[in-house]
Motif scaffolding. Structure first.
Motif, PDB file in Angstrom:
ATOM      1  N   PRO A 475      53.020  31.028  43.114  1.00 18.08           N
ATOM      2  CA  PRO A 475      53.955  30.074  44.196  1.00 18.08           C
ATOM      3  C   PRO A 475      53.402  28.462  43.995  1.00 18.08           C
ATOM      4  N   LEU A 476      54.460  27.623  43.791  1.00 17.91           N
ATOM      5  CA  LEU A 476      54.242  26.340  43.886  1.00 17.91           C
ATOM      6  C   LEU A 476      55.030  25.764  44.966  1.00 17.91           C
ATOM      7  N   ASN A 488      42.760  26.121  42.063  1.00 15.69           N
ATOM      8  CA  ASN A 488      43.116  26.656  43.558  1.00 15.69           C
ATOM      9  C   ASN A 488      44.334  27.168  43.800  1.00 15.69           C
ATOM     10  N   THR A 489      45.135  27.314  42.794  1.00 13.02           N
ATOM     11  CA  THR A 489      46.657  27.768  42.940  1.00 13.02           C
ATOM     12  C   THR A 489      46.582  29.220  43.214  1.00 13.02           C
ATOM     13  N   ILE A 558      42.418  25.626  33.350  1.00 10.60           N
ATOM     14  CA  ILE A 558      43.058  26.360  34.644  1.00 10.60           C
ATOM     15  C   ILE A 558      43.133  27.626  34.392  1.00 10.60           C
ATOM     16  N   GLN A 559      43.848  28.228  33.183  1.00  8.42           N
ATOM     17  CA  GLN A 559      44.034  29.656  32.926  1.00  8.42           C
ATOM     18  C   GLN A 559      42.779  30.464  33.255  1.00  8.42           C
ATOM     19  N   GLU A 560      41.698  29.989  32.792  1.00  6.73           N
ATOM     20  CA  GLU A 560      40.214  30.711  32.786  1.00  6.73           C
ATOM     21  C   GLU A 560      39.855  31.189  34.213  1.00  6.73           C
ATOM     22  N   SER A 567      42.016  38.281  44.105  1.00  7.36           N
ATOM     23  CA  SER A 567      41.881  38.569  45.638  1.00  7.36           C
ATOM     24  C   SER A 567      42.130  37.294  46.373  1.00  7.36           C
ATOM     25  N   SER A 568      42.838  36.219  45.964  1.00  5.53           N
ATOM     26  CA  SER A 568      43.111  35.026  46.644  1.00  5.53           C
ATOM     27  C   SER A 568      43.980  35.430  47.532  1.00  5.53           C
ATOM     28  N   PRO A 569      43.556  34.733  48.941  1.00 11.34           N
ATOM     29  CA  PRO A 569      44.039  34.761  50.107  1.00 11.34           C
ATOM     30  C   PRO A 569      45.785  34.745  50.153  1.00 11.34           C
TER      31      PRO A 569
END
Length: 571
Positions: A475-476, A488-489, A558-560, A567-569
């Motif tokens: 989501p962007l 943090n995406t 960023i990929q790493e 489990s990001s909110p």
């Protein structure tokens, strides 16, 4: 100013590489449009920065339909977004550039008052002075047929809607598509069009020209050689070559992009963008005629047709006669190579294992025009999905993305989905068949038909059934690109068993092993089989299973980070 990638496939294809194009200082020194102005063959260019329009600043009186649409989809009007206004007889040519080795030519059009004519698109190689302009397929500046138009004014049931994705024409013996290059959404917003580029110009310098003929006025924007649906990457390096990529064949459509596998007769993956602009009010129920006696609808191609002279005409892709009320509007994808065996709607029925024709790009996510929603009913956009998977956790995740993320929070999603594991091994609880089988019999006319009392027989097209289906959602915010993706995406990744649901918890359930995850995934087991959140994994795990390289256009650092998060909110 941003292009379609870190290095744009066409410089200033979005006409934003200019500041204050109508400003006094600019017009004093140069009114040339960067990237576009120096090869028009004119002593004094007729298309200049004066033709650039900030569409976000158009008033309700200047462009009422577009103004209302930008409000509906929640566009940030404080940020400039320039498009090129082209009037009848005007043309513009892009300066010399190198045609990318792959990627469709795509561009966006807004046509506020379609009144006929064409947008002519031409390309010309520049390696030799003898090269000629090559005309690409023109865009007809007329409306695509309204699905409720009567083909026969005297017959109230002769609706035009069956042809919105094209049809098999028995007179010319081939597929016909009279709608893709006509206008639908372009009247209210910016509609995307794709054109095929001659293979002989790939990796070579060329010029590209757009010209309006006829009485219509158009706004042109986002001219690039890369589908917006592949913004975050092409995970299998798919290419549109039937010789070298038969099991990884790239198909790019205005509505989605996919990698097709001729061995399994389905997509390896389908990738698409989803924001408010794709959502409308058309539902699957609007595609159906309510009276079963009105089938087949006028114009919808039956796989087998009895002609008036008593001859039986058969399309090259027919296996069984259709049951129109249940097979319509599923149709063959005419963009597959002519010599390949293609699947029809009836191929998936009477399989006796409760597998449905499962959309990858959901019909509800392309609901703004009939042309868009019908495109999701091409059989290259489906995988056989068990009804408990398709109507359970898979449908719940679709609803979450479409309703909570897009409608309620105005997010722009980049989604990719596909299947995994076509091996003969059968995980516990999965179907014992790895390919579609149909119950068939022979009727009194000697024709093989689908029959609930028939014999279960392998479909002759060897249509594979995956043991699992997976999906990734990034989501962007609307208009964001690769540069806006950070550590943090939020990323959502799931994999779901393509089988019947368990009624009881499965505390010891494990997903497949992989080299990186020798004990599988879901270490806590499953307590609610139908809850999609319990099937969350990380992108790294899906890469280990499939061998694909997801989100490959993002920086490695960023990929790493985001590919190991499971489990990001949630929003």
């Amino acid at each position: 100013m941003r292009g379609d990638a870190a290095v744009p496939t066409l410089f200033n294809g979005n006409f934003d590489a200019v500041f204050n194009p109508q400003g006094g200082n600019r017009t004093i020194f140069s009114n040339a449009i960067p990237g576009w102005s120096f090869h028009n063959g004119e002593t004094s260019a007729s298309v200049t920065t004066n033709n650039l329009v900030d569409v976000n600043q158009l008033s309700a009186s200047d462009a009422p339909a577009l103004h209302a649409e930008l409000d509906r989809i929640g566009v940030d009007r404080t940020k400039p977004n320039y498009a090129l206004k082209l009037e009848s007889g005007k043309s513009i040519t892009h300066n010399r550039f190198v045609v990318p080795e792959s990627g469709t030519l795509r561009f966006n059009l807004h046509v506020p008052n379609p009144s006929g004519g064409q947008l002519k698109v031409s390309i010309k190689g520049t390696e030799s002075t003898t090269e000629e302009w090559q005309d690409l397929t023109p865009i007809e500046l007329t409306r695509a047929a309204n699905p409720d138009t009567l083909i026969n004014p005297l017959d109230p049931n002769s609706l035009a809607r069956p042809n919105a994705v094209g049809y098999y024409d028995y007179n010319v013996v081939g597929y016909s598509d009279p709608y893709t290059n006509k206008l639908a959404y372009a009247e209210q917003g910016f509609e995307t069009f794709h054109l095929k580029i001659p293979d002989n110009l790939r990796d070579k310098p060329a010029l590209l020209q757009f010209k309006v003929e006829g009485g219509s006025e158009v706004y042109l924007d986002d001219v690039f050689f890369n589908s917006v649906h592949l913004k975050l990457g092409n995970p299998t390096f798919a290419r549109p070559s039937e010789d070298t990529h038969r099991e990884n064949y790239l198909i790019e459509k205005p509505q989605y992009s996919l990698s097709y596998n001729d061995a399994t007769k389905g997509p390896n993956w389908v990738s698409w963008q989803l924001n408010k602009s794709w959502l409308g009010t058309i539902g699957q129920g609007d595609l159906k005629l309510k009276d079963r006696n009105k089938y087949p609808p006028v114009g919808f191609p039956p796989p087998i047709l009895d002609s008036g002279s008593g001859m039986t005409l058969t399309s090259p892709d027919s296996s069984y006669p259709p049951g129109y009320f249940v097979d319509y509007p599923w149709s063959v994808d005419p963009t597959l190579p002519d010599t390949w065996v293609k699947t029809q709607g009836p191929d998936y029925r009477r399989n006796q294992r409760n597998f449905e024709r499962g959309h990858m790009t959901a019909a509800a996510e392309r609901s703004r025009t009939y042309k868009d929603i019908y495109s999701t009913f091409l059989t290259t956009n489906l995988l056989p999905q068990h009804e408990d998977n398709n109507g359970g956790m898979w449908a719940q995740l679709e609803d979450y993305g479409r309703n909570q993320l897009v409608k309620d929070n105005n997010r722009e999603l980049y989604i990719i989905a596909g299947g995994f594991d076509y091996s003969p091994a059968v995980p516990p609880g999965h179907s014992d068949l790895r390919e579609i089988n149909n119950k068939i019999s022979t009727n009194t006319q000697g024709r093989v038909i689908l029959d609930s009392n028939g014999t279960l027989t392998p479909n002759p097209k060897t249509i594979g059934i995956p043991n699992y289906t997976w999906k990734i959602i990034v989501p962007l915010e609307p208009g964001q690109g690769i540069a806006d993706v950070t550590a943090n995406t939020q990323v959502i990744a799931v994999i779901t068993p393509n089988r019947r649901s368990r009624e009881t918890p499965a505390p010891n359930y494990r997903l497949p092993d992989s080299p990186s995850y020798p004990n599988g995934f879901l270490p806590n087991g499953v307590t609610n089989w139908k809850n999609w959140q319990q099937w969350r994994v990380n992108v790294d795990y899906l890469e280990a299973l499939t061998g694909y390289d997801f989100l490959s256009n993002l920086p490695e650092e960023i990929q790493e980070v985001i590919e190991t998060d499971s489990s990001s909110p949630l929003v």
